[in-house]
Motif scaffolding. Structure first.
Motif, PDB file in Angstrom:
ATOM      1  N   ASN A 199     -17.990  -6.525   8.995  1.00  0.00           N
ATOM      2  CA  ASN A 199     -16.863  -7.380   8.615  1.00  0.00           C
ATOM      3  C   ASN A 199     -15.762  -6.561   7.936  1.00  0.00           C
ATOM      4  O   ASN A 199     -14.573  -6.862   8.095  1.00  0.00           O
ATOM      5  CB  ASN A 199     -17.337  -8.495   7.682  1.00  0.00           C
ATOM      6  CG  ASN A 199     -18.207  -9.516   8.396  1.00  0.00           C
ATOM      7  OD1 ASN A 199     -18.118  -9.674   9.613  1.00  0.00           O
ATOM      8  ND2 ASN A 199     -19.054 -10.203   7.647  1.00  0.00           N
ATOM      9  N   GLY A 200     -16.168  -5.521   7.192  1.00  0.00           N
ATOM     10  CA  GLY A 200     -15.187  -4.670   6.533  1.00  0.00           C
ATOM     11  C   GLY A 200     -14.329  -3.911   7.532  1.00  0.00           C
ATOM     12  O   GLY A 200     -13.109  -3.777   7.344  1.00  0.00           O
ATOM     13  N   VAL A 201     -14.944  -3.404   8.574  1.00  0.00           N
ATOM     14  CA  VAL A 201     -14.185  -2.706   9.619  1.00  0.00           C
ATOM     15  C   VAL A 201     -13.212  -3.661  10.294  1.00  0.00           C
ATOM     16  O   VAL A 201     -12.026  -3.334  10.491  1.00  0.00           O
ATOM     17  CB  VAL A 201     -15.148  -2.086  10.655  1.00  0.00           C
ATOM     18  CG1 VAL A 201     -14.379  -1.572  11.870  1.00  0.00           C
ATOM     19  CG2 VAL A 201     -15.956  -0.950  10.030  1.00  0.00           C
ATOM     20  N   THR A 202     -13.683  -4.855  10.640  1.00  0.00           N
ATOM     21  CA  THR A 202     -12.817  -5.862  11.266  1.00  0.00           C
ATOM     22  C   THR A 202     -11.648  -6.216  10.348  1.00  0.00           C
ATOM     23  O   THR A 202     -10.499  -6.327  10.797  1.00  0.00           O
ATOM     24  CB  THR A 202     -13.619  -7.133  11.589  1.00  0.00           C
ATOM     25  OG1 THR A 202     -14.698  -6.793  12.480  1.00  0.00           O
ATOM     26  CG2 THR A 202     -12.742  -8.190  12.240  1.00  0.00           C
ATOM     27  N   PHE A 203     -11.942  -6.382   9.065  1.00  0.00           N
ATOM     28  CA  PHE A 203     -10.908  -6.730   8.084  1.00  0.00           C
ATOM     29  C   PHE A 203      -9.844  -5.642   7.983  1.00  0.00           C
ATOM     30  O   PHE A 203      -8.644  -5.918   8.005  1.00  0.00           O
ATOM     31  CB  PHE A 203     -11.575  -6.964   6.724  1.00  0.00           C
ATOM     32  CG  PHE A 203     -10.630  -7.210   5.592  1.00  0.00           C
ATOM     33  CD1 PHE A 203     -10.041  -8.451   5.416  1.00  0.00           C
ATOM     34  CD2 PHE A 203     -10.318  -6.195   4.699  1.00  0.00           C
ATOM     35  CE1 PHE A 203      -9.163  -8.692   4.357  1.00  0.00           C
ATOM     36  CE2 PHE A 203      -9.445  -6.411   3.646  1.00  0.00           C
ATOM     37  CZ  PHE A 203      -8.861  -7.664   3.477  1.00  0.00           C
ATOM     38  N   LEU A 204     -10.269  -4.381   7.887  1.00  0.00           N
ATOM     39  CA  LEU A 204      -9.328  -3.282   7.678  1.00  0.00           C
ATOM     40  C   LEU A 204      -8.487  -2.986   8.915  1.00  0.00           C
ATOM     41  O   LEU A 204      -7.379  -2.457   8.805  1.00  0.00           O
ATOM     42  CB  LEU A 204     -10.066  -2.030   7.232  1.00  0.00           C
ATOM     43  CG  LEU A 204     -10.640  -2.094   5.813  1.00  0.00           C
ATOM     44  CD1 LEU A 204     -11.472  -0.865   5.530  1.00  0.00           C
ATOM     45  CD2 LEU A 204      -9.520  -2.226   4.783  1.00  0.00           C
ATOM     46  N   LYS A 205      -9.007  -3.303  10.080  1.00  0.00           N
ATOM     47  CA  LYS A 205      -8.230  -3.073  11.306  1.00  0.00           C
ATOM     48  C   LYS A 205      -6.919  -3.852  11.287  1.00  0.00           C
ATOM     49  O   LYS A 205      -5.940  -3.457  11.935  1.00  0.00           O
ATOM     50  CB  LYS A 205      -9.059  -3.465  12.533  1.00  0.00           C
ATOM     51  CG  LYS A 205     -10.089  -2.430  12.937  1.00  0.00           C
ATOM     52  CD  LYS A 205     -10.794  -2.882  14.196  1.00  0.00           C
ATOM     53  CE  LYS A 205     -11.792  -1.857  14.676  1.00  0.00           C
ATOM     54  NZ  LYS A 205     -12.494  -2.299  15.904  1.00  0.00           N
ATOM     55  N   ARG A 206      -6.873  -4.950  10.528  1.00  0.00           N
ATOM     56  CA  ARG A 206      -5.653  -5.750  10.427  1.00  0.00           C
ATOM     57  C   ARG A 206      -4.519  -4.955   9.785  1.00  0.00           C
ATOM     58  O   ARG A 206      -3.348  -5.248  10.007  1.00  0.00           O
ATOM     59  CB  ARG A 206      -5.921  -7.012   9.612  1.00  0.00           C
ATOM     60  CG  ARG A 206      -6.928  -7.962  10.226  1.00  0.00           C
ATOM     61  CD  ARG A 206      -7.500  -8.912   9.183  1.00  0.00           C
ATOM     62  NE  ARG A 206      -6.471  -9.573   8.396  1.00  0.00           N
ATOM     63  CZ  ARG A 206      -6.724 -10.308   7.290  1.00  0.00           C
ATOM     64  NH1 ARG A 206      -7.980 -10.438   6.864  1.00  0.00           N
ATOM     65  NH2 ARG A 206      -5.743 -10.872   6.649  1.00  0.00           N
ATOM     66  N   PHE A 207      -4.899  -3.960   8.970  1.00  0.00           N
ATOM     67  CA  PHE A 207      -3.897  -3.187   8.228  1.00  0.00           C
ATOM     68  C   PHE A 207      -3.769  -1.753   8.716  1.00  0.00           C
ATOM     69  O   PHE A 207      -3.063  -0.963   8.097  1.00  0.00           O
ATOM     70  CB  PHE A 207      -4.259  -3.176   6.730  1.00  0.00           C
ATOM     71  CG  PHE A 207      -4.596  -4.508   6.164  1.00  0.00           C
ATOM     72  CD1 PHE A 207      -3.636  -5.516   6.120  1.00  0.00           C
ATOM     73  CD2 PHE A 207      -5.866  -4.784   5.683  1.00  0.00           C
ATOM     74  CE1 PHE A 207      -3.938  -6.761   5.583  1.00  0.00           C
ATOM     75  CE2 PHE A 207      -6.168  -6.038   5.156  1.00  0.00           C
ATOM     76  CZ  PHE A 207      -5.212  -7.023   5.111  1.00  0.00           C
ATOM     77  N   ALA A 208      -4.449  -1.405   9.788  1.00  0.00           N
ATOM     78  CA  ALA A 208      -4.504  -0.005  10.218  1.00  0.00           C
ATOM     79  C   ALA A 208      -3.196   0.485  10.811  1.00  0.00           C
ATOM     80  O   ALA A 208      -2.832   1.645  10.665  1.00  0.00           O
ATOM     81  CB  ALA A 208      -5.648   0.188  11.213  1.00  0.00           C
TER      82      ALA A 208
END
Length: 264
Positions: A252-261
């Motif tokens: 879930n952390g990877v999915t979350f951070l992809k929004r800001f990548a």
């Protein structure tokens, strides 16, 4: 500005290395951080093993973001210090051979009095590792958080080496009473590696506790935007030290951070 590269800490998944690589690829991570232990201990991985691990990473389209070197005692403790430094140096060579060119080592709380034996020991240890890093081309990314970043910056400025830099973990700063966003900008030029870990208040009696990325007090939109302004070119690796379902928290952390990548 370049897009941020998102990775994971293998040990946070609870999986062995190969299954963790499979999981990392499936969740869309681009790199991993892994401990220099067991199958990846420097003394146990010869030239063939190092080549095979590089090929294994390539087969999953992953990079080694950093090699973590866990130490039972800090670089400011005299007992068994020389064998400990030698282990760090061997891990630096391994990180270079595997393509990461950076290791993560815990940074003790910085000494207030530079004349104490602990302060002298710590300075000698870091100077020796920095000199070795300059020689082989590997960075020692000290994981900080005990001290505010201005103090860290001033301390590292006292070394004549380009190989002593910083691993930044916003949860470390939160847990020690520092603002994780305000302390990021002063470390421009010193950021070699970044952990994506979060924390929040657990009530008056319990203080702060680690929580999944995005569920804590870190403003991740502002944090990632600051990394891009600083032209940070390393990895942002999702780490989870606590919790009942750490693997799912990492996913879930990877999915979350992809929004800001991607750059704004």
């Amino acid at each position: 500005m370049k897009p941020l590269r998102i990775g994971i800490v293998v040990e946070s998944t609870g999986l062995d290395v190969r299954p963790a690589l499979v999981a990392a690829a499936r969740m869309g991570a681009q790199g991993i951080q892994v401990d220099a232990l067991r199958d990846l201990a420097p003394d146990g991985l010869g030239a063939t093993g190092r080549r095979e691990f590089r090929n294994l990473l390539r087969s999953f389209d992953l990079e080694l973001a950093a090699l973590n070197v866990p130490l039972r005692r800090g670089l400011d403790v005299a007992e068994d210090l020389q064998p400990r430094l030698e282990r760090v140096r061997k891990s630096m060579q391994l990180a270079f051979d595997l393509g990461a060119r950076r290791i993560v080592v815990a940074c003790p709380k910085l000494p207030d009095d530079p004349a104490t034996p602990r302060a002298n020991l710590m300075r000698e240890s870091l100077a020796a590792l920095g000199t070795y890093g300059d020689r082989i081309g590997c960075v020692v990314a000290l994981e900080v958080g005990y001290d505010p970043s201005e103090k860290v910056k001033a301390y590292l400025a006292g070394f004549d080496t380009g190989s002593l830099k910083v691993t930044y973990d916003p949860a470390n700063f939160l847990l020690h009473g520092h603002d994780p966003l305000a302390n990021l900008m002063p470390l421009a030029g010193l950021l070699a590696h970044v952990h994506a870990r979060d924390a929040r208040s657990a009530g008056l009696s319990r203080g702060l506790q680690e929580v999944p990325v995005g569920a804590g007090d870190t403003d991740w939109m502002a944090f990632t935007a600051t990394l891009q302004v600083l032209e940070y070119d390393g990895f942002l690796v999702v780490e989870r030290e606590q919790g009942e379902d750490k693997l799912n928290d990492v996913i879930n952390g990877v999915t979350f951070l992809k929004r800001f990548a991607l750059p704004v």
